[in-house]
Design a protein around this motif. Structure first.
Motif, PDB file in Angstrom:
ATOM      1  N   ILE A 112       0.851  -1.184   0.000  1.00 53.25           N
ATOM      2  CA  ILE A 112       0.000   0.000   0.000  1.00 53.25           C
ATOM      3  C   ILE A 112       0.891   1.239   0.000  1.00 53.25           C
ATOM      4  CG2 ILE A 112      -1.742   1.297   1.261  1.00 53.25           C
ATOM      5  CD1 ILE A 112      -2.717  -1.330   2.432  1.00 53.25           C
ATOM      6  N   ALA A 158       0.939   5.656  -1.471  1.00 56.46           N
ATOM      7  CA  ALA A 158       0.058   6.771  -1.793  1.00 56.46           C
ATOM      8  C   ALA A 158       0.883   7.913  -2.351  1.00 56.46           C
ATOM      9  CB  ALA A 158      -0.717   7.226  -0.559  1.00 56.46           C
ATOM     10  N   ILE A 218      -4.676  13.182  -1.024  1.00 59.12           N
ATOM     11  CA  ILE A 218      -4.041  11.863  -1.058  1.00 59.12           C
ATOM     12  C   ILE A 218      -4.700  10.975  -2.108  1.00 59.12           C
ATOM     13  CG2 ILE A 218      -3.362   9.868   0.319  1.00 59.12           C
ATOM     14  CD1 ILE A 218      -2.159  12.588   1.146  1.00 59.12           C
ATOM     15  N   PRO A 226      -4.333   6.906  -2.703  1.00 58.04           N
ATOM     16  CA  PRO A 226      -3.679   5.644  -2.326  1.00 58.04           C
ATOM     17  C   PRO A 226      -3.684   4.648  -3.478  1.00 58.04           C
ATOM     18  CG  PRO A 226      -5.887   5.726  -1.429  1.00 58.04           C
ATOM     19  CD  PRO A 226      -5.677   7.032  -2.134  1.00 58.04           C
ATOM     20  N   SER A 227      -2.786   3.661  -3.413  1.00 56.92           N
ATOM     21  CA  SER A 227      -2.734   2.569  -4.387  1.00 56.92           C
ATOM     22  C   SER A 227      -2.101   1.363  -3.719  1.00 56.92           C
ATOM     23  CB  SER A 227      -1.946   2.982  -5.630  1.00 56.92           C
ATOM     24  OG  SER A 227      -0.606   3.324  -5.281  1.00 56.92           O
ATOM     25  N   TYR A 247      -9.696   0.499   0.812  1.00 57.09           N
ATOM     26  CA  TYR A 247      -9.019   1.107   1.950  1.00 57.09           C
ATOM     27  C   TYR A 247     -10.050   1.484   3.003  1.00 57.09           C
ATOM     28  CZ  TYR A 247      -5.741   1.323  -1.866  1.00 57.09           C
ATOM     29  OH  TYR A 247      -4.968   0.974  -2.939  1.00 57.09           O
ATOM     30  N   TYR A 286      -7.813   5.562   7.603  1.00 55.99           N
ATOM     31  CA  TYR A 286      -6.686   6.473   7.449  1.00 55.99           C
ATOM     32  C   TYR A 286      -6.386   7.056   8.828  1.00 55.99           C
ATOM     33  CZ  TYR A 286      -8.031   6.324   2.507  1.00 55.99           C
ATOM     34  OH  TYR A 286      -8.353   5.912   1.242  1.00 55.99           O
ATOM     35  N   LYS A 339      -8.944  11.349   4.966  1.00 55.95           N
ATOM     36  CA  LYS A 339      -7.965  11.038   3.925  1.00 55.95           C
ATOM     37  C   LYS A 339      -7.145  12.277   3.577  1.00 55.95           C
ATOM     38  CE  LYS A 339      -9.262  10.342  -0.405  1.00 55.95           C
ATOM     39  NZ  LYS A 339      -8.395  11.219  -1.247  1.00 55.95           N
ATOM     40  N   ILE A 393      -2.312   3.813   6.168  1.00 56.04           N
ATOM     41  CA  ILE A 393      -3.476   3.400   5.382  1.00 56.04           C
ATOM     42  C   ILE A 393      -3.676   1.901   5.575  1.00 56.04           C
ATOM     43  CG2 ILE A 393      -4.525   3.333   3.089  1.00 56.04           C
ATOM     44  CD1 ILE A 393      -2.584   5.576   2.284  1.00 56.04           C
ATOM     45  N   ASP A 399      -6.048  -1.576   4.400  1.00 53.95           N
ATOM     46  CA  ASP A 399      -7.059  -2.088   3.467  1.00 53.95           C
ATOM     47  C   ASP A 399      -7.926  -3.134   4.156  1.00 53.95           C
ATOM     48  OD1 ASP A 399      -5.602  -4.440   3.539  1.00 53.95           O
ATOM     49  OD2 ASP A 399      -4.844  -4.270   1.497  1.00 53.95           O
TER      50      ASP A 399
END
Length: 720
Positions: free
Chosen positions: A196, A198, A217, A219-220, A226, A229, A238, A252, A254
């Protein structure tokens, strides 16, 4: 010492004993011992392990431990033959009859093994896996051959350790110096999901200390869902707005529970710093920081001016606001004080008040004290840094007089000085720099002002200092010389006299010392005794004022001087000082003693004593008793004097003084520096007295009694 070699792990164990001439071999747990002489013995082996077929020799073992032994076997038995005496054995000459030949060299006596430490790939599809091998046992050096995923066996690197590995199965075959091998297989795995992470769009705080920063932000990674935060400073949203400059960390999470931590720094523009240098009634600003851009800074003073620097400002407090090209501002308070110098024995305060103290945690104030090392050379040096906490109102008061007093020294002119001199050691220029310090942790702000002022060695009584009459009325109206002696004084012709004068005008560039002589016939003669140029306000000058120092007997030699008076004039011959009057004492006095003493205003006065006096010597000695031997002579004495000196004290009772003269001698009583002037030389000492009557309403004339203790005398020499 036993030496051990392993032929195959847990199969054959050979032990040699060089000291006893024996060696032994263990095959499948059966140990057989041999003499070093020619000997052949049979050792039962495990047929199922060694058997290949009945017609061939299955295994041959060739031993090398500094000696050579032929080892062979048949269908069920292993034979070891020692061919020669001692430890030189013949090798197997022909290996063609043996299916397998193994050469083993003597080693450490432990089995070959490999320890493995691995690190799996941290990112899906990544290549940051590692394998670190730790070989043990066998016989070094070792060689390595790797087999990598998807590659031909044994085609990989030959290094011991591996880095930058992708997920997969890796095999390493290790071979020691005896040819023994050991293989290990390592599986490197990777996460199911990518980590994870961001990215952020950062909006930095525009002005120093402002709350205009923001973080947006994106995220990826992870499973893409997700759930939470959490920021390091508490919030759980976020995105963030209203941020000050600083580092912000975000955790973060998930839906699988995996977490990722990312950090960003919100920056800010440099703080606008103002240093205001106050020199008399002029202010010069030095501004740095912020974003001046092409347009530079703009200035706004609380009295309406938009100039950067100011001149001829009236006394008072002024607020200067500096704005940079993007609208950021900084304020500073500049104080123009009513012009005066400071006495080093009286309080020299700096009162500070913070703006908005409630918004400034851990508020303290810093004050730097800078003193000019050499007058007018601008070489100011920092002599102290003070820090004080703010009170409940956000204010504090520094007092720096003790620090400045230590930088000053009395100015004692040479005996019977005949020229005007500037008393540089008595006064100094100094300035104070100060700032606020606050925050968590507390950080100093910009130093906002530097005041150049003069400090003079001396002080006023507590009462007069509190009333402030010296500066507000006495100094401008009387324009005194720096002495509390009466303005009229009787002196002898050889008596050294000095007047100390301070110019009290910024426009005065020079002054002259005027003298008017009155002769016994009633006539007068006026002349300019000295002219002093390039003077500045608050400097202190030492002016000779005695009969001989002014050369009064040479002005009109045919006449007899009765008295003289001295004053100072400036431009257009305008008088700018009080007038001092001296009357020449012509009567004969058998003994005159002149004491020069430091007065409370930084100058030296002269006390002439013609009363009775006694000089006392109090001898002091350190003695040792001699050791008397058998042949001791009485003439040698019994005591040896190691050290002997005399403490010399001059006990004096002065001549009677008038009331105003005696009262002024309070300065003599409390003076920190008293010098006896005798035979054109100075003698330092200490004045001691239990009590001194400086005012008696029942008498118009009173004397002063005191003791003057001179330095210790270790040798005697008359005045030469």
């Amino acid at each position: 010492m036993d030496q051990v070699a392993y032929l195959q792990v847990n199969v054959v164990n050979i032990v040699t004993d060089a000291a006893g001439g024996l060696f032994s071999i263990t095959v499948q747990g059966v140990k057989t011992t041999f003499l070093h002489t020619a000997d052949t013995k049979k050792v039962q082996a495990n047929p199922s392990y060694y058997y290949k077929n009945a017609d061939d020799f299955v295994n041959a073992i060739k031993l090398r431990i500094g000696n050579k032994v032929n080892v062979y076997n048949d269908f069920n038995n292993v034979y070891i033959t020692a061919k020669n005496y001692g430890w030189e054995f013949e090798p197997i000459e022909d290996n063609s009859n043996f299916t397998n030949v193994i050469e083993v060299y003597g080693g450490s006596g432990t089995a070959l093994a490999i320890g493995v430490q691995k690190t799996d790939v941290t990112i899906r599809g990544g290549s940051d896996g590692t394998v670190v091998l730790t070989p043990t046992g066998g016989n070094a050096p070792y060689t390595y051959k790797w087999s990598d995923p998807g590659a031909a066996p044994g085609s990989g690197p030959t290094t011991k350790d591996r880095y930058g590995l992708k997920a997969g199965v890796y095999k390493c075959t290790l071979t020691d110096a005896a040819g023994i091998t050991f293989s290990v297989t390592v599986t490197i795995i990777e996460p199911q999901y990518s980590p994870i992470v961001a990215s952020a769009v950062i909006q930095h705080a525009q002005c120093y200390g402002s709350t205009t920063g923001a973080l947006t932000i994106t995220p990826s990674g992870g499973d893409g869902n997700y759930t939470t935060y959490k920021w390091s400073d508490g919030p759980t949203t976020k995105d963030r707005t209203g941020l000050r400059a600083g580092v912000y960390s975000l955790t973060i999470t998930d839906s699988t529970g995996n977490t990722g931590v990312v950090s960003w720094e919100v920056k800010q523009n440099e703080e606008i710093k103002i240093v205001a240098t106050v020199n008399e009634d002029d202010v010069t600003l030095q501004v740095t920081g912020g974003k001046p851009g092409n347009t530079g800074y703009t200035y706004s003073w609380s009295d309406g001016s938009t100039l950067k620097d100011r001149t001829d400002l009236p006394a008072g407090s002024y607020i200067i606001t500096v704005t940079d090209s993007i609208g950021c501002t900084q304020k500073a308070t500049v104080r123009i004080q009513s012009f005066q110098f400071y006495f080093s024995k009286n309080p020299i305060p700096l009162q500070l008040l913070a703006s908005d103290p409630a918004t400034k945690p851990n508020l303290t104030f810093l004050c730097e004290v800078w003193v000019e090392k050499d007058y007018l050379q601008e070489n100011f040096v920092q002599v102290a840094v003070l820090e004080q906490p703010a009170d409940s109102n956000g204010s504090t008061t520094f007092e720096v007089q003790t620090i400045l007093d230590a930088q000053l020294k009395p100015y004692l002119p040479e005996g019977k000085e005949t020229i005007v001199s500037r008393a540089d050691s008595v006064f100094k220029r100094f300035y104070l720099r100060y700032t606020e310090k606050f925050g968590s942790p507390a950080v100093p702000g910009a130093y906002t002002q530097a005041d150049i002022r003069y400090v003079l060695l001396g002080g006023l009584s507590f009462e007069e200092y509190s009333r402030n009459t010296f500066f507000t009325s006495y100094l401008p109206s009387v324009r005194p010389f720096f002495s509390w002696e009466p303005v009229t004084k009787e002196v002898f012709s050889d008596q050294p006299e000095y007047l100390y004068y301070m110019p009290d005008s910024f426009t005065l560039g020079s002054f002259q010392i005027n003298c008017q002589i009155t002769f016994t016939d009633g006539t007068t003669h006026s002349f300019v005794a000295f002219t002093v140029s390039d003077v500045k306000r608050y400097e202190l000058y030492c002016i000779p004022a005695g009969f001989a120092q002014l050369g009064l007997d040479t002005k009109q030699p045919a006449k007899t001087v009765q008295s003289w008076q001295i004053n100072i004039s400036g431009a257009n011959s305008q008088t700018i000082s009080q007038t001092r009057y001296y009357t020449l004492k012509s009567e004969y006095v058998a003994q005159k003693r002149y004491f020069l003493y430091l007065n409370s205003l930084g100058g030296y006065n002269t006390l002439c004593v013609t009363g009775k006096s006694t000089l006392e010597l109090e001898p002091q000695s350190t003695n040792l008793e001699k050791i008397r031997p058998v042949n001791y002579k009485a003439s040698a004495g019994e005591i040896t004097t190691v050290r002997k000196y005399a403490e010399t004290t001059l006990k004096i009772t002065t001549q009677p003084f008038k009331a105003d003269q005696l009262r002024a001698l309070s300065d003599f009583v409390i003076s920190e520096s008293v010098i006896l002037f005798r035979n054109n030389r100075y003698l330092g000492g200490v004045v001691e007295m239990k009590t001194a009557i400086v005012h008696d309403e029942t008498s118009t004339d009173n004397s002063l009694a005191f003791e003057f203790t001179l330095p210790k005398s270790f040798s005697y020499t008359p005045d030469l």
